[in-house]
Scaffold this motif. Structure first.
Motif, mmCIF file in Angstrom:
data_model
loop_
_atom_site.group_PDB
_atom_site.id
_atom_site.type_symbol
_atom_site.label_atom_id
_atom_site.label_comp_id
_atom_site.label_asym_id
_atom_site.label_seq_id
_atom_site.Cartn_x
_atom_site.Cartn_y
_atom_site.Cartn_z
ATOM 1 N N ASP A 13 -23.332 -39.978 -39.553
ATOM 2 C CA ASP A 13 -21.936 -40.415 -39.434
ATOM 3 C C ASP A 13 -21.482 -41.147 -40.694
ATOM 4 N N GLU A 14 -22.373 -41.969 -41.256
ATOM 5 C CA GLU A 14 -22.028 -42.683 -42.490
ATOM 6 C C GLU A 14 -21.847 -41.704 -43.650
ATOM 7 N N ALA A 16 -20.794 -38.622 -43.396
ATOM 8 C CA ALA A 16 -19.492 -37.987 -43.175
ATOM 9 C C ALA A 16 -18.368 -38.897 -43.667
ATOM 10 N N ARG A 17 -18.477 -40.173 -43.380
ATOM 11 C CA ARG A 17 -17.461 -41.123 -43.848
ATOM 12 C C ARG A 17 -17.483 -41.227 -45.364
ATOM 13 N N ALA A 18 -18.677 -41.248 -45.966
ATOM 14 C CA ALA A 18 -18.808 -41.378 -47.413
ATOM 15 C C ALA A 18 -18.141 -40.207 -48.144
ATOM 16 N N ARG A 19 -18.155 -39.048 -47.528
ATOM 17 C CA ARG A 19 -17.559 -37.867 -48.163
ATOM 18 C C ARG A 19 -16.043 -37.950 -48.235
ATOM 19 N N HIS A 20 -15.441 -38.888 -47.485
ATOM 20 C CA HIS A 20 -13.978 -38.973 -47.442
ATOM 21 C C HIS A 20 -13.429 -40.360 -47.767
ATOM 22 N N ASP A 21 -14.299 -41.340 -47.942
ATOM 23 C CA ASP A 21 -13.824 -42.710 -48.102
ATOM 24 C C ASP A 21 -14.559 -43.402 -49.256
ATOM 25 N N TRP A 24 -15.180 -47.168 -49.006
ATOM 26 C CA TRP A 24 -16.257 -47.546 -48.100
ATOM 27 C C TRP A 24 -17.606 -47.387 -48.796
ATOM 28 N N CYS A 28 -20.496 -50.240 -49.541
ATOM 29 C CA CYS A 28 -21.921 -50.097 -49.187
ATOM 30 C C CYS A 28 -22.803 -50.405 -50.380
ATOM 31 N N THR A 41 -21.555 -50.991 -43.118
ATOM 32 C CA THR A 41 -22.291 -49.860 -42.561
ATOM 33 C C THR A 41 -22.464 -50.062 -41.068
ATOM 34 N N ASP A 42 -22.995 -49.036 -40.418
ATOM 35 C CA ASP A 42 -23.198 -49.096 -38.973
ATOM 36 C C ASP A 42 -24.470 -49.832 -38.563
#
Length: 172
Positions: A13-14, A16-21, A24, A28, A41-42
């Motif tokens: 999930d992280e 996936a977020r890194a690929r668009h944000d 963020w 990290c 992070t989660d």
């Protein structure tokens, strides 16, 4: 000032977020640099969540390419979007290894011990190939530190692979 190679584990999930944000991702990495890798992070900060190869990153890249390694463990494979990032990204955008690439790398590392990694290579070879830090290799620095980082990366990659994690890779 030295160029250092670094890693931080990301859940799927992280990643996936890194690929668009990119902001963020920067948070990290800044957290990892400051020793608070869990910020943004989660998962909470854990000592096994990040690793640095110090200045051995380029030697690791050279030596693994030389033996036909299936994954670029020194630089990562996929570039992630970035929005500058000042000093953190001064050597280019962060890159990542997907969970599948982490598994492939962990298996290849397990099959390739440190002795095989450096077999037939010496400091002069790294100096001729312009491997960072060139001046160390020109002075005849030992490859023992590179082997030590490689062998320390194996349990790091294995743990990430076992948890299904990706890796964020960057130079700072």
């Amino acid at each position: 000032m030295s160029i250092l190679g670094s890693y931080i584990r990301l859940t799927a999930d992280e990643l996936a977020r890194a690929r668009h944000d990119p902001d963020w991702v920067l948070a990290c990495v800044e957290g990892a640099v400051e020793g608070t890798a869990g910020v943004g992070t989660d998962r909470p900060d854990r000592p096994d969540r990040s690793y640095s190869t110090g200045t051995a990153w380029d030697a690791l890249g050279f030596l693994t390419r030389r033996i036909g390694f299936p994954v670029d463990i020194a630089h990562g494979e996929e570039a992630l979007p970035w929005s500058g990032g000042g000093e953190v990204w001064s050597y280019g955008p962060p890159r990542c290894l997907t969970p599948g690439q982490v598994r492939t790398a962990a298996a290849a590392m397990a099959a390739t011990g440190g002795e095989r990694l450096v077999a037939g290579a010496g400091p002069a070879d790294l100096a001729r190939a312009d491997v960072y830090p060139v001046d160390a290799w020109e002075r005849g620095a030992s490859l023992e530190g590179v082997v030590a980082h490689y062998e320390a990366l194996l349990p790091f990659f294995r743990a990430a692979a076992a948890d299904g994690d990706a890796l964020l890779v960057w130079l700072s």
